[in-house]
Design a protein around this motif. Structure first.
Motif, PDB file in Angstrom:
ATOM      1  N   LEU A 222       1.071  -1.216   0.038  1.00 55.71           N
ATOM      2  CA  LEU A 222      -0.081  -0.101   0.131  1.00 55.71           C
ATOM      3  C   LEU A 222       0.964   1.110  -0.072  1.00 55.71           C
ATOM      4  O   LEU A 222       1.281   1.481   1.128  1.00 55.71           O
ATOM      5  N   TRP A 223       1.016   1.846  -1.175  1.00 54.85           N
ATOM      6  CA  TRP A 223       2.058   2.855  -1.444  1.00 54.85           C
ATOM      7  C   TRP A 223       1.333   4.203  -1.654  1.00 54.85           C
ATOM      8  O   TRP A 223       0.798   4.672  -2.426  1.00 54.85           O
ATOM      9  N   GLN A 224       1.573   5.150  -0.509  1.00 52.89           N
ATOM     10  CA  GLN A 224       1.131   6.327  -0.558  1.00 52.89           C
ATOM     11  C   GLN A 224       2.259   7.352  -0.955  1.00 52.89           C
ATOM     12  O   GLN A 224       3.054   7.613  -0.380  1.00 52.89           O
ATOM     13  N   THR A 225       1.858   7.976  -2.070  1.00 52.50           N
ATOM     14  CA  THR A 225       3.078   8.807  -2.847  1.00 52.50           C
ATOM     15  C   THR A 225       3.187  10.126  -2.336  1.00 52.50           C
ATOM     16  O   THR A 225       4.182  10.930  -2.487  1.00 52.50           O
ATOM     17  N   GLY A 226       1.923  10.774  -1.907  1.00 50.95           N
ATOM     18  CA  GLY A 226       1.934  12.098  -1.582  1.00 50.95           C
ATOM     19  C   GLY A 226       1.748  13.281  -2.864  1.00 50.95           C
ATOM     20  O   GLY A 226       1.901  12.594  -4.056  1.00 50.95           O
ATOM     21  N   LYS A 227       1.174  14.221  -2.932  1.00 51.21           N
ATOM     22  CA  LYS A 227       0.762  15.197  -3.791  1.00 51.21           C
ATOM     23  C   LYS A 227       1.661  15.349  -4.807  1.00 51.21           C
ATOM     24  O   LYS A 227       1.522  15.153  -6.126  1.00 51.21           O
ATOM     25  N   PHE A 228       2.990  15.652  -4.425  1.00 53.38           N
ATOM     26  CA  PHE A 228       3.964  15.971  -5.268  1.00 53.38           C
ATOM     27  C   PHE A 228       4.535  15.035  -6.231  1.00 53.38           C
ATOM     28  O   PHE A 228       4.869  15.072  -7.526  1.00 53.38           O
TER      29      PHE A 228
END
Length: 362
Positions: A222-228
């Motif tokens: 489960l990979w949360q990348t962030g907005k940027f």
């Protein structure tokens, strides 16, 4: 009861500040709470969403290597001090609370000059410049780590822990719901990686360069990348693997924690406080782009108690995913890391801080 809470600049300052405000309102519903933040920073968005009024100071920190930008800094400081004095005079607080960040400097300085009792909430194992300066004027300093008497007077310090969101305090029975929510396979272990709402370049690069490893792994991510970094990450081969769930933002962190077997994250104070409550095996990659390298000091404090694994930022691209996959295979080590980090949790942190605030007022 009238309370000013000042500071911000990052989620690590803002969310504990909101938790303190909520704790004050729970203990004293009639209390009036006013926030003071820095113009253009995250608090100007998040605080009103939480239901509180906020006023802005036109303040920022010293920009290393940017001579022209720094020419206006003395004027911003003087202007912020004048505005802070006006805010304190009009609001007439019984107590002023600083959570770190540029805005807390002028506000707490003027409040203490005007004989308003002041309390600092220091989230990190190594305080930033603002809190070090304000510590000389504070009545009480609430901390989350040992050995802060190197920076503050021992009689000022109260060990409270860091306040965190209440929904992660008890994850019992949430795993099944979490697996369904994120469409994860119940027969595979889960790696959770997150780098905050904006993202962490190093963590994302490590995953994008580990397609082969993850393709052949008996695990899911489960990979949360962030907005940027979302668009870049989403286009990568790693994101298109069937065992990888790539997302820009996780709105249910309680479920993400409940699903995880191994957790990868930066080493900010808020993240660490949440991980202590969650009580699961964690790999910390401290950000090198923070004041006084305090994230490394945070992570070392846990590593020294065998409560987390530290992977240095320059080594993460090569070491992070192999370390996580090895840890998934070692059930005994995961269990021990989880038990050790859980012992550092301070689930009553918000209530303890509110108790100290009430003491100052009384």
């Amino acid at each position: 009861m009238r309370v000013i809470i000042s500071g911000g600049g990052s989620g690590g300052h803002v969310f504990p500040a909101i938790a303190i405000a909520n704790g004050i309102k729970a203990a004293r519903p009639e209390a009036e709470v006013l926030f003071v933040g820095a113009k253009g920073k995250i608090e100007m968005e998040k605080v009103p969403k939480a239901g509180y009024e906020i006023k802005a100071l036109n303040i920022r920190g010293f920009a290393r290597g940017e001579y022209l930008r720094n020419l206006s800094l003395p004027f911003k400081i003087v202007g912020s001090l004048i505005k802070a004095r006006s805010i304190v005079r009009k609001f007439r607080p019984d107590v002023s609370i600083g959570v770190g960040g540029y805005a807390s400097g002028p506000l707490l300085y003027m409040a203490s000059r005007m004989n308003v009792p002041t309390l600092l909430q220091e989230q990190n194992s190594y305080p930033g410049v603002t809190n070090k300066l304000l510590g000389k004027r504070a009545k009480t300093i609430c901390v989350a780590y040992d050995n802060l008497d190197r920076f503050f007077q021992e009689e000022q310090i109260v060990m409270t822990g860091n306040p965190v969101r209440t929904d992660i305090a008890d994850l019992t029975g949430k795993r099944e719901e979490a697996l369904k929510y994120f469409r994860l396979n119940p027969n595979q272990r889960v790696i959770l990686s997150f780098g905050g709402s904006l993202g962490a370049r190093t963590l994302n690069d490590a995953f994008m360069q580990s397609t082969g490893l993850l393709k052949n792994a008996d695990a899911q991510v489960l990979w949360q990348t962030g907005k940027f970094y979302y668009e870049q990450a989403k286009a990568s081969d790693t994101a298109n693997l069937p065992n990888v769930n790539c997302t820009q933002f996780i709105d249910r962190m309680d479920l993400a924690y409940a699903a995880a077997d191994v957790i990868i994250g930066r080493a900010g104070a808020l993240t660490i406080s949440e991980l202590c409550l969650v009580g699961k095996a964690a790999i910390l990659v401290p950000s090198p782009n923070v004041a006084e390298d305090h994230q490394t000091k945070n992570a070392q404090a846990l590593e020294g108690k065998e409560a987390a694994i530290l992977v240095k930022d320059p080594d993460a691209k090569q070491q992070l995913l192999p370390t996580a996959l090895e840890l998934l295979k070692d059930e005994e080590k995961r269990k021990q890391l989880g038990l050790n980090i859980k012992q550092l949790a301070k689930p009553e942190a918000t209530e303890r801080i509110v108790a100290e605030i009430l003491k100052l007022i009384q």
